[in-house]
Scaffold this active site. Structure first.
Site, PDB file in Angstrom:
ATOM      1  N   TYR A 189      57.987  47.547   8.270  1.00 23.39           N
ATOM      2  CA  TYR A 189      57.123  47.050   7.154  1.00 23.39           C
ATOM      3  C   TYR A 189      57.144  46.056   6.616  1.00 23.39           C
ATOM      4  O   TYR A 189      56.485  45.450   6.148  1.00 23.39           O
ATOM      5  CB  TYR A 189      56.437  48.406   7.739  1.00 23.39           C
ATOM      6  CG  TYR A 189      55.465  48.457   6.595  1.00 23.39           C
ATOM      7  CD1 TYR A 189      53.692  48.062   6.927  1.00 23.39           C
ATOM      8  CD2 TYR A 189      55.356  49.095   5.006  1.00 23.39           C
ATOM      9  CE1 TYR A 189      52.363  48.775   6.208  1.00 23.39           C
ATOM     10  CE2 TYR A 189      54.371  49.100   4.435  1.00 23.39           C
ATOM     11  CZ  TYR A 189      52.819  48.969   5.216  1.00 23.39           C
ATOM     12  OH  TYR A 189      51.779  48.821   3.756  1.00 23.39           O
ATOM     13  N   LYS A 237      56.370  43.190   4.367  1.00 29.25           N
ATOM     14  CA  LYS A 237      55.270  43.192   3.328  1.00 29.25           C
ATOM     15  C   LYS A 237      55.918  42.523   2.350  1.00 29.25           C
ATOM     16  O   LYS A 237      55.542  41.213   0.855  1.00 29.25           O
ATOM     17  CB  LYS A 237      55.045  44.578   2.988  1.00 29.25           C
ATOM     18  CG  LYS A 237      54.436  45.017   3.192  1.00 29.25           C
ATOM     19  CD  LYS A 237      52.757  44.971   3.078  1.00 29.25           C
ATOM     20  CE  LYS A 237      52.505  44.669   4.218  1.00 29.25           C
ATOM     21  NZ  LYS A 237      50.859  44.443   4.342  1.00 29.25           N
ATOM     22  N   ASN A 247      44.407  42.630   2.765  1.00 27.72           N
ATOM     23  CA  ASN A 247      44.359  44.097   2.711  1.00 27.72           C
ATOM     24  C   ASN A 247      44.747  45.228   3.441  1.00 27.72           C
ATOM     25  O   ASN A 247      45.858  46.135   3.809  1.00 27.72           O
ATOM     26  CB  ASN A 247      42.765  44.950   1.636  1.00 27.72           C
ATOM     27  CG  ASN A 247      43.212  46.694   1.931  1.00 27.72           C
ATOM     28  OD1 ASN A 247      44.049  47.210   1.086  1.00 27.72           O
ATOM     29  ND2 ASN A 247      42.533  47.070   3.266  1.00 27.72           N
ATOM     30  N   ASP A 274      40.041  40.910  13.948  1.00 28.00           N
ATOM     31  CA  ASP A 274      41.007  41.449  14.753  1.00 28.00           C
ATOM     32  C   ASP A 274      42.493  40.648  14.194  1.00 28.00           C
ATOM     33  O   ASP A 274      42.582  39.825  14.838  1.00 28.00           O
ATOM     34  CB  ASP A 274      40.248  41.065  16.563  1.00 28.00           C
ATOM     35  CG  ASP A 274      41.442  42.104  17.008  1.00 28.00           C
ATOM     36  OD1 ASP A 274      42.876  42.389  17.178  1.00 28.00           O
ATOM     37  OD2 ASP A 274      41.396  42.480  18.565  1.00 28.00           O
ATOM     38  N   SER A 288      50.863  44.132  -0.955  1.00 28.17           N
ATOM     39  CA  SER A 288      52.001  44.048  -0.262  1.00 28.17           C
ATOM     40  C   SER A 288      52.247  45.446  -0.583  1.00 28.17           C
ATOM     41  O   SER A 288      51.655  46.717   0.034  1.00 28.17           O
ATOM     42  CB  SER A 288      53.280  43.278  -0.807  1.00 28.17           C
ATOM     43  OG  SER A 288      54.767  43.333  -0.147  1.00 28.17           O
TER      44      SER A 288
END
Length: 328
Positions: A196, A200, A109, A82, A163
């Site tokens: 996001y 990344k 991933n 988790d 990424s």
């Protein structure tokens, strides 16, 4: 959709990957998306693969689909992970340490990609916790096992951080202190993309910093960040169908052929980083690189190459780990 300009990218298949019999692979996520196909590629090469995800039902459903498609003589197992809390990521990594005596490939991933991104109980943006910090804790906790495996004769240990091509969207001045992670990009589509993108960017900086630390210890592990590419999805295809002008439709398809890849190519880029013979053969040339589909060494953004930002990110991460009283 076949790529109109596919000849511009390397054509690599799962048959080009190394034999993974006797190897142990751990991938976060993997019950869907490119992670699912990455697991399929590596298991078919004989690997024992752990799918680290939150729900056992999701694992069982994915395993059923993987078996239907064929796994060769590889195998897929579940590890409860988790990523919403670094403490839970630490716990999952310790469970892996109890389960296995080796770990050859770690692929970070999993990601929360669609927002909205709430603040966690620890005062951090959810995107940075799920997509970066929990993976940082997970990886660092697993390092003793990865290092032990790297010392075995003929070893080829790799850590792959997935990424994204949106990482250049953000240009942080500093990553010192967790408040610098909580830049407010706004609750808009662009804002969510930038939240996001920051996480990344952190994935690339983590791979860069980790490679430097491992090299300083003379540990032979290869750290790679990968961009799966802009993936052709059902939404992309619906966009084609919505274009009324035939000329615009042709132009759109050319644009997508240049810049977008199939989900299979996106997964193959991760699999290439994890199990391509070229990575081992060329050694140093692949350490701390950024790969675009498929297997192309490409410069990430200037901020992703910034050693100061990479060190600030690491220092802040360790400060948070200390606050949480975690043992890595």
């Amino acid at each position: 959709m076949a790529s109109f300009f596919g000849f511009l990218r390397q054509k690599i298949s799962e048959d080009d990957l190394v034999d993974l019999h006797g190897k142990v692979v751990l991938i976060t996520g993997g019950n869907s998306g490119i992670g699912f196909t990455t697991i399929q590629f590596l298991a078919r090469r004989g690997a024992k693969v752990y799918m680290a995800c939150r729900r056992e039902e999701a694992y069982e459903d994915a395993l059923k689909r993987l078996n239907q498609a064929g796994l060769g003589d590889g195998s897929v197992h579940w590890l409860h992970l988790d990523l919403s809390d670094p403490r839970l990521a630490n716990k999952a990594a310790k469970e892996m340490l109890r389960k296995e005596r080796r770990l050859d490939i770690l692929i970070n991933n999993a990601a929360k990609g669609n927002g909205p991104y709430a603040m966690t109980k620890d005062g951090m943006r959810e995107s940075m916790v799920v997509n970066y910090l929990s993976h940082f804790v997970f990886t660092e906790t697993l390092l003793p096992l990865l290092i032990r495996t790297s010392k075995e004769e003929g070893s080829d240990v790799r850590i792959v951080n997935v990424s994204s091509s949106v990482h250049p969207n953000v240009t942080p001045h500093t990553l010192k202190g967790k408040e610098s992670w909580n830049i407010d990009f706004g609750d808009t589509t662009l804002g969510r993309i930038n939240f996001y993108g920051l996480s990344k960017l952190a994935n690339i900086l983590h791979a860069k910093n980790l490679q430097g630390r491992l090299d300083a210890q003379k540990v032979n592990i290869t750290c790679i960040a990968v961009d799966p590419g802009k993936i052709v999805t059902e939404n992309t295809r619906r966009w084609f169908d919505s274009i009324e002008s035939r000329l615009n439709g042709v132009l759109a398809r050319i644009y997508v052929s240049l810049l977008f890849v199939s989900p299979r190519e996106g997964a193959m880029n991760s699999a290439y980083a994890a199990a391509s013979p070229e990575v081992k053969a060329q050694g140093r040339a692949f350490k701390s690189v950024y790969l675009t589909p498929v297997g192309r060494v490409t410069d990430p953004s200037p901020h992703a190459r910034d050693e100061r930002l990479a060190q600030e990110l690491y220092d802040t991460s360790m400060e948070i780990v200390k606050e949480m009283k975690l043992e890595l």
